[in-house]
Scaffold this motif. Structure first.
Motif, PDB file in Angstrom:
ATOM      1  N   TYR A  82       0.905  -1.132   0.144  1.00 25.57           N
ATOM      2  CA  TYR A  82       0.000   0.111   0.081  1.00 25.57           C
ATOM      3  C   TYR A  82       0.737   1.172   0.035  1.00 25.57           C
ATOM      4  O   TYR A  82       0.756   2.224  -0.833  1.00 25.57           O
ATOM      5  N   GLY A  83       1.931   1.142   1.047  1.00 27.70           N
ATOM      6  CA  GLY A  83       2.769   2.474   0.863  1.00 27.70           C
ATOM      7  C   GLY A  83       3.275   2.700  -0.503  1.00 27.70           C
ATOM      8  O   GLY A  83       3.581   3.709  -0.857  1.00 27.70           O
ATOM      9  N   SER A  84       3.895   1.566  -1.035  1.00 24.12           N
ATOM     10  CA  SER A  84       4.341   1.474  -2.504  1.00 24.12           C
ATOM     11  C   SER A  84       3.584   2.403  -3.371  1.00 24.12           C
ATOM     12  O   SER A  84       3.823   3.080  -4.168  1.00 24.12           O
ATOM     13  N   VAL A  85       2.295   1.760  -3.532  1.00 18.09           N
ATOM     14  CA  VAL A  85       1.421   2.170  -4.387  1.00 18.09           C
ATOM     15  C   VAL A  85       1.278   3.657  -4.295  1.00 18.09           C
ATOM     16  O   VAL A  85       1.110   4.705  -5.111  1.00 18.09           O
ATOM     17  N   MET A  86       0.650   4.152  -2.978  1.00 20.09           N
ATOM     18  CA  MET A  86       0.403   5.460  -2.683  1.00 20.09           C
ATOM     19  C   MET A  86       1.500   6.479  -2.694  1.00 20.09           C
ATOM     20  O   MET A  86       0.884   7.554  -3.123  1.00 20.09           O
ATOM     21  N   LEU A  87       2.391   5.942  -2.300  1.00 26.21           N
ATOM     22  CA  LEU A  87       3.481   7.109  -2.298  1.00 26.21           C
ATOM     23  C   LEU A  87       4.332   7.056  -3.816  1.00 26.21           C
ATOM     24  O   LEU A  87       5.148   7.785  -4.107  1.00 26.21           O
ATOM     25  N   GLY A  88       4.189   5.891  -4.445  1.00 30.38           N
ATOM     26  CA  GLY A  88       5.028   6.022  -5.777  1.00 30.38           C
ATOM     27  C   GLY A  88       6.316   5.416  -5.584  1.00 30.38           C
ATOM     28  O   GLY A  88       7.306   5.709  -6.725  1.00 30.38           O
ATOM     29  N   MET A  89       6.716   4.977  -4.496  1.00 29.61           N
ATOM     30  CA  MET A  89       8.137   4.344  -4.073  1.00 29.61           C
ATOM     31  C   MET A  89       8.344   3.190  -3.652  1.00 29.61           C
ATOM     32  O   MET A  89       7.320   2.910  -2.862  1.00 29.61           O
ATOM     33  N   ALA A  90       9.061   2.311  -3.882  1.00 31.64           N
ATOM     34  CA  ALA A  90       9.190   1.016  -3.411  1.00 31.64           C
ATOM     35  C   ALA A  90       9.614   0.915  -1.783  1.00 31.64           C
ATOM     36  O   ALA A  90      10.028   2.183  -1.442  1.00 31.64           O
ATOM     37  N   GLY A  91       9.563   0.087  -1.176  1.00 33.23           N
ATOM     38  CA  GLY A  91       9.860  -0.155   0.233  1.00 33.23           C
ATOM     39  C   GLY A  91      11.397   0.213   0.590  1.00 33.23           C
ATOM     40  O   GLY A  91      11.366   0.878   1.613  1.00 33.23           O
ATOM     41  N   THR A  92      12.049  -0.090  -0.127  1.00 36.27           N
ATOM     42  CA  THR A  92      13.375   0.206  -0.008  1.00 36.27           C
ATOM     43  C   THR A  92      13.823   1.849  -0.067  1.00 36.27           C
ATOM     44  O   THR A  92      14.371   2.391   0.991  1.00 36.27           O
ATOM     45  N   ALA A  93      13.031   2.369  -0.750  1.00 38.60           N
ATOM     46  CA  ALA A  93      13.129   3.803  -0.919  1.00 38.60           C
ATOM     47  C   ALA A  93      12.403   4.495   0.039  1.00 38.60           C
ATOM     48  O   ALA A  93      12.819   5.624   0.615  1.00 38.60           O
ATOM     49  N   GLN A  94      11.417   3.939   0.566  1.00 35.40           N
ATOM     50  CA  GLN A  94      10.387   4.583   1.549  1.00 35.40           C
ATOM     51  C   GLN A  94      11.441   4.472   2.839  1.00 35.40           C
ATOM     52  O   GLN A  94      11.374   5.259   3.904  1.00 35.40           O
ATOM     53  N   MET A  95      12.078   3.335   3.041  1.00 33.73           N
ATOM     54  CA  MET A  95      12.774   3.192   4.189  1.00 33.73           C
ATOM     55  C   MET A  95      14.044   4.324   4.057  1.00 33.73           C
ATOM     56  O   MET A  95      14.221   4.849   5.174  1.00 33.73           O
TER      57      MET A  95
ATOM     58  N   VAL B 200       0.891   2.498   6.179  1.00 31.47           N
ATOM     59  CA  VAL B 200       2.115   2.327   5.418  1.00 31.47           C
ATOM     60  C   VAL B 200       3.327   1.706   6.451  1.00 31.47           C
ATOM     61  O   VAL B 200       3.448   1.928   7.499  1.00 31.47           O
ATOM     62  N   VAL B 201       3.762   0.629   5.620  1.00 31.10           N
ATOM     63  CA  VAL B 201       4.864  -0.063   6.366  1.00 31.10           C
ATOM     64  C   VAL B 201       6.113   0.003   5.548  1.00 31.10           C
ATOM     65  O   VAL B 201       6.343  -0.594   4.612  1.00 31.10           O
TER      66      VAL B 201
ATOM     67  N   GLY C 199      10.413  -4.918   0.869  1.00 27.54           N
ATOM     68  CA  GLY C 199       8.979  -6.087   0.541  1.00 27.54           C
ATOM     69  C   GLY C 199       8.209  -5.516   0.222  1.00 27.54           C
ATOM     70  O   GLY C 199       7.226  -6.377  -0.427  1.00 27.54           O
ATOM     71  N   GLY C 200       7.729  -4.162  -0.138  1.00 27.92           N
ATOM     72  CA  GLY C 200       6.866  -3.696  -0.869  1.00 27.92           C
ATOM     73  C   GLY C 200       7.582  -3.168  -2.189  1.00 27.92           C
ATOM     74  O   GLY C 200       8.550  -2.363  -2.234  1.00 27.92           O
ATOM     75  N   VAL C 201       7.092  -3.683  -3.192  1.00 31.09           N
ATOM     76  CA  VAL C 201       7.935  -3.674  -4.647  1.00 31.09           C
ATOM     77  C   VAL C 201       6.811  -3.131  -5.543  1.00 31.09           C
ATOM     78  O   VAL C 201       5.697  -3.952  -5.875  1.00 31.09           O
ATOM     79  N   LEU C 202       7.077  -1.949  -6.425  1.00 28.47           N
ATOM     80  CA  LEU C 202       6.133  -1.452  -7.368  1.00 28.47           C
ATOM     81  C   LEU C 202       6.019  -2.485  -8.573  1.00 28.47           C
ATOM     82  O   LEU C 202       6.972  -3.019  -8.899  1.00 28.47           O
TER      83      LEU C 202
ATOM     84  N   ALA D 248       4.793   2.600 -16.335  1.00 22.32           N
ATOM     85  CA  ALA D 248       3.625   3.178 -15.531  1.00 22.32           C
ATOM     86  C   ALA D 248       3.648   2.105 -14.494  1.00 22.32           C
ATOM     87  O   ALA D 248       3.403   0.846 -14.587  1.00 22.32           O
ATOM     88  N   VAL D 249       3.130   2.799 -13.214  1.00 19.66           N
ATOM     89  CA  VAL D 249       2.757   2.066 -12.157  1.00 19.66           C
ATOM     90  C   VAL D 249       1.503   1.391 -12.161  1.00 19.66           C
ATOM     91  O   VAL D 249       0.461   2.117 -12.293  1.00 19.66           O
ATOM     92  N   ILE D 250       1.457   0.107 -12.315  1.00 16.71           N
ATOM     93  CA  ILE D 250       0.148  -0.559 -12.478  1.00 16.71           C
ATOM     94  C   ILE D 250      -0.093  -1.227 -10.975  1.00 16.71           C
ATOM     95  O   ILE D 250      -1.406  -1.894 -10.901  1.00 16.71           O
ATOM     96  N   GLY D 251       0.611  -1.393  -9.937  1.00 18.44           N
ATOM     97  CA  GLY D 251       0.227  -1.996  -8.779  1.00 18.44           C
ATOM     98  C   GLY D 251       1.420  -1.950  -7.877  1.00 18.44           C
ATOM     99  O   GLY D 251       2.619  -1.431  -8.135  1.00 18.44           O
ATOM    100  N   ALA D 252       1.242  -2.958  -6.686  1.00 15.59           N
ATOM    101  CA  ALA D 252       2.471  -3.498  -6.177  1.00 15.59           C
ATOM    102  C   ALA D 252       2.107  -4.668  -5.646  1.00 15.59           C
ATOM    103  O   ALA D 252       1.200  -5.092  -5.257  1.00 15.59           O
ATOM    104  N   VAL D 253       3.425  -5.443  -4.763  1.00 19.18           N
ATOM    105  CA  VAL D 253       3.477  -6.724  -4.328  1.00 19.18           C
ATOM    106  C   VAL D 253       4.124  -6.269  -3.053  1.00 19.18           C
ATOM    107  O   VAL D 253       5.175  -5.549  -2.927  1.00 19.18           O
ATOM    108  N   GLY D 254       3.253  -7.045  -1.899  1.00 21.75           N
ATOM    109  CA  GLY D 254       3.877  -6.695  -0.633  1.00 21.75           C
ATOM    110  C   GLY D 254       4.183  -8.310  -0.252  1.00 21.75           C
ATOM    111  O   GLY D 254       3.317  -9.250  -0.367  1.00 21.75           O
ATOM    112  N   VAL D 255       5.373  -8.613   0.399  1.00 18.59           N
ATOM    113  CA  VAL D 255       5.609 -10.100   0.818  1.00 18.59           C
ATOM    114  C   VAL D 255       6.081  -9.848   2.032  1.00 18.59           C
ATOM    115  O   VAL D 255       7.096  -8.774   2.476  1.00 18.59           O
TER     116      VAL D 255
END
Length: 142
Positions: free
Chosen positions: A61-74, A95-96, A100-103, A110-117
């Motif tokens: 969710y954080g990846s999609v809503m912010l347009g940045m993967a989890g690594t960039a968010q961290m 947002v976590v 593990g959050g991957v665009l 174009a961003v079409i979603g995200a996967v969270g593992v």
């Protein structure tokens, strides 16, 4: 812009879990969200704690809503804690910001979603998510 079909979402989940088994990781939970942050599919392996749904969702969710993967968010959280705190407040604490959050991007970028593992170390979770995304013929942004 391509959408993530149910079939492609299932491929991403199956392949992410397959990668986890190949790497001998702890049991995984995998979620696929569309570009609007809506759940497309979710599965968790036997032995995965029930709270893993919320963590997988928060990573994606954080990846999609912010347009940045989890690594960039961290990295952003480490540099500008106030920004990630504010963003998490805006999104109701969903947002976590960890790997593990991957665009999911289509071939045009174009961003079409995200996967969270979630389930193992965050870096391993990201490896599995990227593997699943690429197996579905999309581009992973870790």
């Amino acid at each position: 812009m391509a959408d993530i079909s149910m079939n492609k979402a299932r491929v991403m989940i199956r392949k992410a879990m397959q990668k986890g088994r190949e790497l001998d990781l702890k049991p995984l939970a995998v979620i696929v969200l569309d570009a609007g942050g809506n759940v497309k599919a979710f599965e968790r392996e036997d032995g995965t704690a029930p709270g893993r749904y919320a963590i997988a969702h928060g990573k994606a969710y954080g990846s999609v809503m912010l347009g940045m993967a989890g690594t960039a968010q961290m990295a952003r959280a480490e540099q500008q804690t106030y920004f990630m705190d504010a963003a998490n407040g805006v999104f109701g604490g969903q947002v976590v910001p960890v790997p593990g959050g991957v665009l999911v991007r289509d071939k045009r970028g174009a961003v079409i979603g995200a996967v969270g593992v979630t389930g193992d170390l965050s870096e391993n979770d990201a490896i599995c998510a990227a593997f699943g995304i690429e197996a579905a013929n999309f581009v992973a942004e870790v």
